[in-house]
Design a protein around this motif. Structure first.
Motif, PDB file in Angstrom:
ATOM      1  N   ARG A   1      10.402   4.731  -6.590  1.00  0.00           N
ATOM      2  CA  ARG A   1       8.990   4.966  -6.909  1.00  0.00           C
ATOM      3  C   ARG A   1       8.706   6.472  -6.956  1.00  0.00           C
ATOM      4  O   ARG A   1       7.963   6.955  -7.821  1.00  0.00           O
ATOM      5  CB  ARG A   1       8.091   4.314  -5.852  1.00  0.00           C
ATOM      6  CG  ARG A   1       8.086   2.795  -5.857  1.00  0.00           C
ATOM      7  CD  ARG A   1       7.347   2.253  -7.074  1.00  0.00           C
ATOM      8  NE  ARG A   1       7.103   0.830  -6.945  1.00  0.00           N
ATOM      9  CZ  ARG A   1       5.946   0.285  -6.586  1.00  0.00           C
ATOM     10  NH1 ARG A   1       4.911   1.063  -6.305  1.00  0.00           N
ATOM     11  NH2 ARG A   1       5.814  -1.017  -6.505  1.00  0.00           N
ATOM     12  N   VAL A   2       9.283   7.207  -6.004  1.00  0.00           N
ATOM     13  CA  VAL A   2       9.094   8.658  -5.966  1.00  0.00           C
ATOM     14  C   VAL A   2       9.700   9.300  -7.209  1.00  0.00           C
ATOM     15  O   VAL A   2       9.094  10.169  -7.842  1.00  0.00           O
ATOM     16  CB  VAL A   2       9.708   9.258  -4.688  1.00  0.00           C
ATOM     17  CG1 VAL A   2       9.583  10.774  -4.690  1.00  0.00           C
ATOM     18  CG2 VAL A   2       9.031   8.678  -3.450  1.00  0.00           C
ATOM     19  N   ILE A   3      10.898   8.872  -7.574  1.00  0.00           N
ATOM     20  CA  ILE A   3      11.559   9.410  -8.764  1.00  0.00           C
ATOM     21  C   ILE A   3      10.737   9.113 -10.012  1.00  0.00           C
ATOM     22  O   ILE A   3      10.561   9.971 -10.888  1.00  0.00           O
ATOM     23  CB  ILE A   3      12.981   8.826  -8.895  1.00  0.00           C
ATOM     24  CG1 ILE A   3      13.862   9.329  -7.736  1.00  0.00           C
ATOM     25  CG2 ILE A   3      13.603   9.203 -10.235  1.00  0.00           C
ATOM     26  CD1 ILE A   3      15.203   8.649  -7.649  1.00  0.00           C
ATOM     27  N   ASP A   4      10.213   7.895 -10.097  1.00  0.00           N
ATOM     28  CA  ASP A   4       9.376   7.527 -11.250  1.00  0.00           C
ATOM     29  C   ASP A   4       8.126   8.411 -11.318  1.00  0.00           C
ATOM     30  O   ASP A   4       7.698   8.820 -12.407  1.00  0.00           O
ATOM     31  CB  ASP A   4       8.964   6.063 -11.162  1.00  0.00           C
ATOM     32  CG  ASP A   4      10.146   5.114 -11.367  1.00  0.00           C
ATOM     33  OD1 ASP A   4      11.195   5.566 -11.885  1.00  0.00           O
ATOM     34  OD2 ASP A   4      10.023   3.937 -10.988  1.00  0.00           O
ATOM     35  N   ASP A   5       7.529   8.694 -10.152  1.00  0.00           N
ATOM     36  CA  ASP A   5       6.352   9.561 -10.120  1.00  0.00           C
ATOM     37  C   ASP A   5       6.681  10.961 -10.628  1.00  0.00           C
ATOM     38  O   ASP A   5       5.925  11.559 -11.397  1.00  0.00           O
ATOM     39  CB  ASP A   5       5.795   9.663  -8.697  1.00  0.00           C
ATOM     40  CG  ASP A   5       5.101   8.393  -8.246  1.00  0.00           C
ATOM     41  OD1 ASP A   5       4.712   7.585  -9.109  1.00  0.00           O
ATOM     42  OD2 ASP A   5       4.971   8.203  -7.021  1.00  0.00           O
ATOM     43  N   VAL A   6       7.809  11.483 -10.161  1.00  0.00           N
ATOM     44  CA  VAL A   6       8.215  12.836 -10.550  1.00  0.00           C
ATOM     45  C   VAL A   6       8.394  12.934 -12.062  1.00  0.00           C
ATOM     46  O   VAL A   6       8.081  13.954 -12.686  1.00  0.00           O
ATOM     47  CB  VAL A   6       9.508  13.236  -9.818  1.00  0.00           C
ATOM     48  CG1 VAL A   6      10.121  14.489 -10.426  1.00  0.00           C
ATOM     49  CG2 VAL A   6       9.233  13.454  -8.332  1.00  0.00           C
TER      50      VAL A   6
ATOM     51  N   PHE B   1      11.140   3.595  -0.611  1.00  0.00           N
ATOM     52  CA  PHE B   1      10.952   3.354  -2.048  1.00  0.00           C
ATOM     53  C   PHE B   1      11.315   4.598  -2.853  1.00  0.00           C
ATOM     54  O   PHE B   1      10.476   5.163  -3.559  1.00  0.00           O
ATOM     55  CB  PHE B   1       9.499   2.957  -2.339  1.00  0.00           C
ATOM     56  CG  PHE B   1       9.006   1.784  -1.543  1.00  0.00           C
ATOM     57  CD1 PHE B   1       9.362   0.491  -1.895  1.00  0.00           C
ATOM     58  CD2 PHE B   1       8.188   1.977  -0.435  1.00  0.00           C
ATOM     59  CE1 PHE B   1       8.902  -0.597  -1.163  1.00  0.00           C
ATOM     60  CE2 PHE B   1       7.726   0.907   0.308  1.00  0.00           C
ATOM     61  CZ  PHE B   1       8.088  -0.396  -0.051  1.00  0.00           C
ATOM     62  N   PRO B   2      12.549   5.063  -2.761  1.00  0.00           N
ATOM     63  CA  PRO B   2      12.914   6.308  -3.456  1.00  0.00           C
ATOM     64  C   PRO B   2      12.736   6.231  -4.967  1.00  0.00           C
ATOM     65  O   PRO B   2      12.396   7.238  -5.599  1.00  0.00           O
ATOM     66  CB  PRO B   2      14.384   6.500  -3.066  1.00  0.00           C
ATOM     67  CG  PRO B   2      14.867   5.141  -2.664  1.00  0.00           C
ATOM     68  CD  PRO B   2      13.686   4.463  -2.049  1.00  0.00           C
TER      69      PRO B   2
ATOM     70  N   TRP C   1       7.872   7.762   4.842  1.00  0.00           N
ATOM     71  CA  TRP C   1       8.270   6.349   4.806  1.00  0.00           C
ATOM     72  C   TRP C   1       8.487   5.905   3.360  1.00  0.00           C
ATOM     73  O   TRP C   1       9.477   5.250   3.035  1.00  0.00           O
ATOM     74  CB  TRP C   1       7.180   5.518   5.475  1.00  0.00           C
ATOM     75  CG  TRP C   1       7.487   4.058   5.646  1.00  0.00           C
ATOM     76  CD1 TRP C   1       8.568   3.361   5.191  1.00  0.00           C
ATOM     77  CD2 TRP C   1       6.675   3.104   6.348  1.00  0.00           C
ATOM     78  NE1 TRP C   1       8.487   2.037   5.548  1.00  0.00           N
ATOM     79  CE2 TRP C   1       7.340   1.855   6.261  1.00  0.00           C
ATOM     80  CE3 TRP C   1       5.464   3.185   7.035  1.00  0.00           C
ATOM     81  CZ2 TRP C   1       6.803   0.693   6.830  1.00  0.00           C
ATOM     82  CZ3 TRP C   1       4.939   2.036   7.602  1.00  0.00           C
ATOM     83  CH2 TRP C   1       5.620   0.805   7.499  1.00  0.00           C
ATOM     84  N   ARG C   2       7.575   6.282   2.491  1.00  0.00           N
ATOM     85  CA  ARG C   2       7.684   5.893   1.080  1.00  0.00           C
ATOM     86  C   ARG C   2       8.941   6.473   0.433  1.00  0.00           C
ATOM     87  O   ARG C   2       9.634   5.798  -0.333  1.00  0.00           O
ATOM     88  CB  ARG C   2       6.445   6.374   0.321  1.00  0.00           C
ATOM     89  CG  ARG C   2       6.382   5.916  -1.141  1.00  0.00           C
ATOM     90  CD  ARG C   2       5.052   6.331  -1.757  1.00  0.00           C
ATOM     91  NE  ARG C   2       4.862   5.736  -3.057  1.00  0.00           N
ATOM     92  CZ  ARG C   2       5.052   6.373  -4.216  1.00  0.00           C
ATOM     93  NH1 ARG C   2       5.435   7.646  -4.198  1.00  0.00           N
ATOM     94  NH2 ARG C   2       4.857   5.764  -5.364  1.00  0.00           N
ATOM     95  N   ALA C   3       9.243   7.735   0.744  1.00  0.00           N
ATOM     96  CA  ALA C   3      10.424   8.374   0.157  1.00  0.00           C
ATOM     97  C   ALA C   3      11.709   7.695   0.611  1.00  0.00           C
ATOM     98  O   ALA C   3      12.667   7.561  -0.170  1.00  0.00           O
ATOM     99  CB  ALA C   3      10.449   9.850   0.529  1.00  0.00           C
TER     100      ALA C   3
ATOM    101  N   GLU D   1       0.833  -1.201   0.000  1.00  0.00           N
ATOM    102  CA  GLU D   1       0.000   0.000   0.000  1.00  0.00           C
ATOM    103  C   GLU D   1       0.870   1.255   0.000  1.00  0.00           C
ATOM    104  O   GLU D   1       0.581   2.232  -0.694  1.00  0.00           O
ATOM    105  CB  GLU D   1      -0.924   0.008   1.225  1.00  0.00           C
ATOM    106  CG  GLU D   1      -2.022  -1.030   1.199  1.00  0.00           C
ATOM    107  CD  GLU D   1      -3.135  -0.677   0.221  1.00  0.00           C
ATOM    108  OE1 GLU D   1      -3.164   0.464  -0.277  1.00  0.00           O
ATOM    109  OE2 GLU D   1      -3.985  -1.546  -0.046  1.00  0.00           O
ATOM    110  N   ILE D   2       1.934   1.248   0.798  1.00  0.00           N
ATOM    111  CA  ILE D   2       2.827   2.407   0.859  1.00  0.00           C
ATOM    112  C   ILE D   2       3.607   2.556  -0.437  1.00  0.00           C
ATOM    113  O   ILE D   2       3.768   3.664  -0.968  1.00  0.00           O
ATOM    114  CB  ILE D   2       3.780   2.283   2.060  1.00  0.00           C
ATOM    115  CG1 ILE D   2       2.975   2.383   3.362  1.00  0.00           C
ATOM    116  CG2 ILE D   2       4.875   3.348   2.013  1.00  0.00           C
ATOM    117  CD1 ILE D   2       3.770   2.096   4.606  1.00  0.00           C
ATOM    118  N   ALA D   3       4.084   1.442  -0.986  1.00  0.00           N
ATOM    119  CA  ALA D   3       4.827   1.492  -2.245  1.00  0.00           C
ATOM    120  C   ALA D   3       3.958   2.041  -3.369  1.00  0.00           C
ATOM    121  O   ALA D   3       4.438   2.790  -4.232  1.00  0.00           O
ATOM    122  CB  ALA D   3       5.343   0.110  -2.601  1.00  0.00           C
ATOM    123  N   ASP D   4       2.674   1.686  -3.368  1.00  0.00           N
ATOM    124  CA  ASP D   4       1.765   2.084  -4.439  1.00  0.00           C
ATOM    125  C   ASP D   4       1.017   3.382  -4.149  1.00  0.00           C
ATOM    126  O   ASP D   4       0.152   3.781  -4.932  1.00  0.00           O
ATOM    127  CB  ASP D   4       0.732   0.972  -4.689  1.00  0.00           C
ATOM    128  CG  ASP D   4       1.388  -0.323  -5.169  1.00  0.00           C
ATOM    129  OD1 ASP D   4       2.493  -0.246  -5.735  1.00  0.00           O
ATOM    130  OD2 ASP D   4       0.794  -1.396  -4.958  1.00  0.00           O
TER     131      ASP D   4
END
Length: 358
Positions: free
Chosen positions: A73-78, A70-71, A65-67, A14-17
């Motif tokens: 994932r954050v970069i992919d979102d950006v 799962f850094p 926590w996600r940052a 859930e946090i990763a997504d």
């Protein structure tokens, strides 16, 4: 042990997504609370305020926590044009809560607003910057959607927050008023730029039903928060040099934006009819639905605040009805969200995943 491992795996996923724009939940809850407070529904307003504060606290911890965990994932979102602008909800959400608290706790409003400035600076330059100078595998414009207007909403939330603190703290009025007007002006120009880009995207090629997502309601929400921020600026002492120079512009453009946002509402309803009644796409919960509740709530709060500030009673009367539409939408989406979480919680995880987590 297996059940605990499965629960841990589910939480981790859930946090990763977690969607970048999930803080729209806080924005929607906080602004509906504000609208209810404006019209005397104090008990309901207080309940929603408490829920908004709780949701904000949970999301701050979760996004942090996600940052850390799962850094990538954050970069992919950006780097994703359809997701990156969702991070502006992390700017708007604390400011919406801060403005609701400002009457009794102006310092809290100031602290929350100040805390969001670094987030705004990072997102406002990194997300568009990554699209312009980053390595692109495909054109950006086909991925534009209503979520891009969160850039405007986040910027106007800073303008409204600065004006709110300036009104509450006379010692800060002279220094914060120009900042509020500057943020307001930047956001208005951003809106004019984005409305062209997003409209061209809608007209350039056939639009699939799923592409008409609830984020397009931010088309209207961005105008409404511009009206709210403008009204808060107009409430400042008219003798301030920045108000002497800009008051007529702020007041006139705020009303034009209110009229344009009102004009958008039937078209947005038509989008929903096309998506769900004509093309028969199933109605189901998605985080983007909070991006529909927020515009309904902010439209009521903006209409009431601007109407009272300028003496336009018809706007206040519209808001008196509209606020209950916003509250009804909040209730429906909140129930849908809870049901969605319960269904996901009941869904068994693959045994291999649970074993891997243990």
């Amino acid at each position: 042990m297996v059940r605990r491992a499965a629960a841990h795996y589910r939480l981790r996923q859930e946090i990763a997504d977690l969607h970048p724009g999930y803080a729209a939940l806080v924005m929607a809850t906080g602004i509906v609370s504000t609208g209810l407070e404006l019209f005397g529904a104090h008990a309901l307003s207080t309940v929603l305020l408490m829920l908004a504060i709780l949701a904000l606290a949970v999301l701050v911890v979760t996004y942090t926590w996600r940052a850390v965990r799962f850094p990538q994932r954050v970069i992919d979102d950006v780097q994703d044009p359809s997701r990156g602008f969702g991070y502006f909800t992390l700017v708007a959400a604390p400011n919406v809560v801060g403005m609701r608290l400002a009457d009794d706790h102006p310092l809290t409003c100031a602290v929350l607003g100040l805390a969001t400035v670094p987030i705004w600076l990072v997102v406002t330059y990194v997300v568009p910057g990554a699209m312009v100078v980053g390595q692109r595998q495909a054109p950006v414009l086909p991925k534009t959607d209503g979520s891009w207007f969160m850039w405007v909403v986040g910027t106007q939330s800073l303008a409204a927050g600065a004006a709110t603190v300036a009104a509450a703290e006379p010692s800060l009025t002279a220094s914060l008023a120009p900042l509020a007007v500057a943020f307001w002006g930047v956001a208005v120009v951003l809106y004019l730029m984005l409305v062209g880009l997003v409209t061209v995207r809608l007209l350039d090629s056939p639009v699939a039903p799923h592409a008409l997502s609830p984020t397009y309601w931010v088309y209207m929400g961005a105008t409404a928060i511009s009206v709210l921020a403008g009204a808060k600026i107009l409430d400042l002492p008219p003798t301030l040099p920045v108000l002497v120079a800009t008051k007529q512009v702020v007041s006139g453009l705020a009303f034009v934006l209110w009229a344009f946002g009102t004009w958008w509402i039937p078209l947005l309803l038509a989008f929903a009819v096309r998506r769900h009644l004509v093309d028969r796409e199933r109605v189901q919960y998605e985080p983007a639905l909070w991006s529909m509740v927020f515009p309904l709530g902010i439209y009521a709060a903006a209409s009431a605040t601007y109407g009272r500030t300028t003496g336009l009673a018809f706007m206040v009367n519209i808001a008196r009805v509209e606020v209950w539409f916003g509250f009804a939408a909040w209730v429906v989406i909140a129930v849908a969200m809870c049901r969605s979480f319960l269904r996901r919680g009941d869904r068994p995880e693959p045994a291999s995943n649970a074993h891997a987590e243990s």
